[in-house]
Motif scaffolding. Structure first.
Motif, PDB file in Angstrom:
ATOM      1  N   GLN A  73      31.257  52.303  41.791  1.00 33.39           N
ATOM      2  CA  GLN A  73      30.135  52.237  42.716  1.00 33.39           C
ATOM      3  C   GLN A  73      28.815  52.116  41.953  1.00 33.39           C
ATOM      4  OE1 GLN A  73      28.599  55.759  44.642  1.00 33.39           O
ATOM      5  NE2 GLN A  73      28.476  54.722  46.605  1.00 33.39           N
ATOM      6  N   SER A 132      34.040  44.373  47.064  1.00 44.30           N
ATOM      7  CA  SER A 132      33.932  44.133  45.627  1.00 44.30           C
ATOM      8  C   SER A 132      34.076  42.647  45.299  1.00 44.30           C
ATOM      9  CB  SER A 132      34.991  44.947  44.874  1.00 44.30           C
ATOM     10  OG  SER A 132      36.298  44.718  45.389  1.00 44.30           O
ATOM     11  N   LEU A 167      37.157  47.697  50.894  1.00 48.61           N
ATOM     12  CA  LEU A 167      36.819  47.787  49.477  1.00 48.61           C
ATOM     13  C   LEU A 167      37.085  46.468  48.757  1.00 48.61           C
ATOM     14  CD1 LEU A 167      38.104  51.334  48.406  1.00 48.61           C
ATOM     15  CD2 LEU A 167      35.759  50.496  48.274  1.00 48.61           C
ATOM     16  N   ILE A 194      36.500  55.330  41.736  1.00 50.26           N
ATOM     17  CA  ILE A 194      35.667  54.719  42.766  1.00 50.26           C
ATOM     18  C   ILE A 194      34.202  55.110  42.584  1.00 50.26           C
ATOM     19  CG2 ILE A 194      35.953  56.532  44.520  1.00 50.26           C
ATOM     20  CD1 ILE A 194      36.176  54.293  46.600  1.00 50.26           C
ATOM     21  N   HIS A 195      33.949  56.342  42.107  1.00 54.02           N
ATOM     22  CA  HIS A 195      32.578  56.741  41.793  1.00 54.02           C
ATOM     23  C   HIS A 195      32.020  55.911  40.638  1.00 54.02           C
ATOM     24  CE1 HIS A 195      31.526  60.108  44.353  1.00 54.02           C
ATOM     25  NE2 HIS A 195      32.740  60.615  44.209  1.00 54.02           N
ATOM     26  N   LEU A 205      31.964  49.270  49.378  1.00 49.60           N
ATOM     27  CA  LEU A 205      31.874  50.253  48.302  1.00 49.60           C
ATOM     28  C   LEU A 205      30.815  51.313  48.564  1.00 49.60           C
ATOM     29  CD1 LEU A 205      33.020  51.020  45.553  1.00 49.60           C
ATOM     30  CD2 LEU A 205      31.390  49.450  44.484  1.00 49.60           C
ATOM     31  N   THR A 213      32.950  55.052  49.282  1.00 50.52           N
ATOM     32  CA  THR A 213      33.109  55.900  48.088  1.00 50.52           C
ATOM     33  C   THR A 213      33.149  57.377  48.422  1.00 50.52           C
ATOM     34  OG1 THR A 213      32.078  54.273  46.618  1.00 50.52           O
ATOM     35  CG2 THR A 213      32.065  56.570  45.896  1.00 50.52           C
ATOM     36  N   TRP A 214      32.203  57.854  49.186  1.00 46.82           N
ATOM     37  CA  TRP A 214      32.126  59.296  49.469  1.00 46.82           C
ATOM     38  C   TRP A 214      33.204  59.720  50.445  1.00 46.82           C
ATOM     39  CZ3 TRP A 214      29.177  61.780  46.177  1.00 46.82           C
ATOM     40  CH2 TRP A 214      28.169  61.059  45.518  1.00 46.82           C
ATOM     41  N   ASN A 237      29.210  60.514  39.146  1.00 44.51           N
ATOM     42  CA  ASN A 237      28.381  59.522  39.809  1.00 44.51           C
ATOM     43  C   ASN A 237      26.948  59.596  39.301  1.00 44.51           C
ATOM     44  OD1 ASN A 237      26.644  58.401  42.113  1.00 44.51           O
ATOM     45  ND2 ASN A 237      28.692  57.903  42.848  1.00 44.51           N
ATOM     46  N   TYR A 274      36.263  58.283  50.810  1.00 38.84           N
ATOM     47  CA  TYR A 274      37.567  58.216  50.144  1.00 38.84           C
ATOM     48  C   TYR A 274      37.726  59.318  49.103  1.00 38.84           C
ATOM     49  CZ  TYR A 274      41.794  55.912  48.401  1.00 38.84           C
ATOM     50  OH  TYR A 274      43.087  55.624  48.052  1.00 38.84           O
ATOM     51  N   SER A 275      36.729  59.499  48.255  1.00 44.52           N
ATOM     52  CA  SER A 275      36.849  60.481  47.173  1.00 44.52           C
ATOM     53  C   SER A 275      36.908  61.908  47.699  1.00 44.52           C
ATOM     54  CB  SER A 275      35.684  60.335  46.192  1.00 44.52           C
ATOM     55  OG  SER A 275      34.438  60.592  46.824  1.00 44.52           O
TER      56      SER A 275
END
Length: 455
Positions: free
Chosen positions: A247, A309, A305, A243-244, A345, A349-350, A373, A352-353
């Motif tokens: 993004q 996207s 997401l 995901i990073h 996105l 991103t931050w 990233n 979820y990760s």
């Protein structure tokens, strides 16, 4: 505040670059390097220290580094590394599951607010002398950095970090402040202790409990997370890094740093008009990021997401066509792309990760994510102008549209929904079958004790 300062630093470069290039007579290649060095230097952050030193300590480091920006751009990148890692980890670890999406996305909201302030700064100081204007644009951000140093001193430490480092009483004190009831605080502490692999939760020596971890050094964390991960941990790491990657590889930094160039390609030539449109673009990102914060815990991460996207694919393709044959389509596509990006996105991103990583490897895993990233965003920043010359600016956005299409497939096949799950439950979504596996504990005796079957 940390995220706002970081956002300002990224946004202000967009307009300042116009004047930096003129004043210092830089080539496009030199400007590419200047724009990308901040991101690449952020990977030099002291990764092992993220686990052993308090999270507030690293926020202080990030502000000191940002204060040196106008003297040494490379040093500012270290501040970006800490500011990119710690707010996401800290917010996720102090947030309840029911509101974690909202609270964990706030750093992204304030990052976009900071970008908007950077764009407004470009517009406000553009009338100054050429040698002075861009220096004021960059240097003014040192003032809130000093203010943040004072604010951080009053912040509580993350209860999960405290438990991981044996300070259970301190963790309970923090949980009692942020939980609705004492019962909720006690339940939260028990869950954190289980996920932290606390062996004897009732043995206390002053404010420090005796803890047993499978590993006590960073080499073991490297082995468990990167060198020899379990299948479930491998899926988690792939999801976090994936995901990073998407993004940044889908080209958002081309908009953040080079939106004036994009508008020039669309036929806008006046500097003040370019900066005005850039401000409107920043307002769009900030608005849709704010909308996303209220949708994360209602709609979920995965649907947002996929919508994000998917919309980015069509917007990037429209922008590529617009820059090639229809200028009006280019500006409209730029706005819709940034809206789709921000509502999914960009905001997720931050969150979820951070939330999918097991507690003992969370800080280190997030640091790896920030490093990855930074590498990808640095490469995008340092290659955009050169690539635009090689394959045209329209061709560059066709490439980003293709990457966004691959991102949609990756999100659909590899990212499970995490809405409403506690941080300690995330492992089950990726195939971890019990608490022992979730915290990477495979000692039979310890598994028996944690499950209540020990003698």
């Amino acid at each position: 505040m940390a995220s706002m300062i970081l956002g300002y630093d990224m946004g202000v470069l967009s307009g300042a670059a116009l004047y930096i290039k003129k004043d210092l007579r830089l080539t496009d290649v030199q400007l590419d390097i200047l724009m990308g060095v901040l991101n690449l230097s952020s990977i030099l952050v002291d990764r092992p220290a993220l686990r052993h030193r308090p999270h507030r300590h690293h926020l202080l480091r990030s502000r000191v580094a940002h204060g040196l920006r106008h003297q040494l751009r490379l040093v500012a990148g270290l501040g970006v590394g800490y500011a990119g890692t710690i707010p996401a980890v800290y917010t996720a670890e102090i947030s309840p599951a029911s509101a974690r999406g909202l609270l964990s996305s706030l750093p992204e909201v304030f990052t976009n607010v900071g970008m908007l302030l950077g764009y407004l700064s470009n517009y406000a100081f553009a009338h100054l002398q050429l040698y002075l204007g861009w220096r004021v644009m960059l240097g003014i951000n040192a003032l809130p950095s000093v203010l943040l140093v004072l604010m951080v001193l009053g912040m509580p430490e993350s209860p999960r970090w405290l438990v991981l480092n044996g300070r259970v009483k301190d963790a309970m004190s923090v949980l009692e402040k942020i939980a609705d009831t004492s019962q909720e605080a006690a339940a939260g502490l028990a869950e954190i202790k289980a996920a932290s692999s606390i062996l004897f939760p009732d043995v206390v020596d002053g404010d420090v409990v005796i803890t047993v971890h499978k590993s006590s050094n960073e080499w073991q964390v490297w082995r468990e997370l990167v060198l020899s991960p379990s299948p479930a941990m491998r899926r988690i790491l792939l999801a976090a890094l994936g995901i990073h990657f998407f993004q940044q590889a889908s080209g958002i930094y081309a908009f953040v740093l080079y939106s004036p160039r994009i508008f020039m390609g669309a036929g806008v030539t006046d500097d003040h008009r370019i900066l005005g449109i850039t401000c409107a673009l920043g307002a769009t990102r900030a608005l849709f990021t704010l909308v996303a914060t209220f949708l994360l815990d209602r709609v979920g991460r995965r649907p947002l997401l996929l919508w994000s996207s998917g919309g980015m694919v069509f917007s990037l393709a429209g922008l590529a066509v617009g820059l090639t044959i229809a200028n009006g389509l280019a500006i409209a596509s730029t706005v819709t792309h940034n809206a789709f990006y921000s509502i999914g996105l960009g905001s997720i991103t931050w969150v979820y990760s951070t939330e999918i990583l097991p507690l003992r490897v969370r800080a280190f895993g997030c640091a790896l994510g920030v490093a990855f990233n930074g590498i990808i965003s640095g490469l995008v920043a340092m290659t955009f102008l050169s690539m635009s010359k090689a394959i045209t600016i329209g061709g560059s956005f066709f490439l980003y549209a293709g990457i966004a299409m691959v991102a949609w497939v990756f999100f659909f096949t590899s990212l499970p929904e995490t809405r409403g799950r506690t941080l300690e439950e995330m492992g089950k979504l990726f195939g971890m079958t019990d608490i022992c596996e979730a915290v990477e504990i495979r000692t039979p005796l310890l598994c028996q004790i944690n499950s209540g079957h020990g003698g």
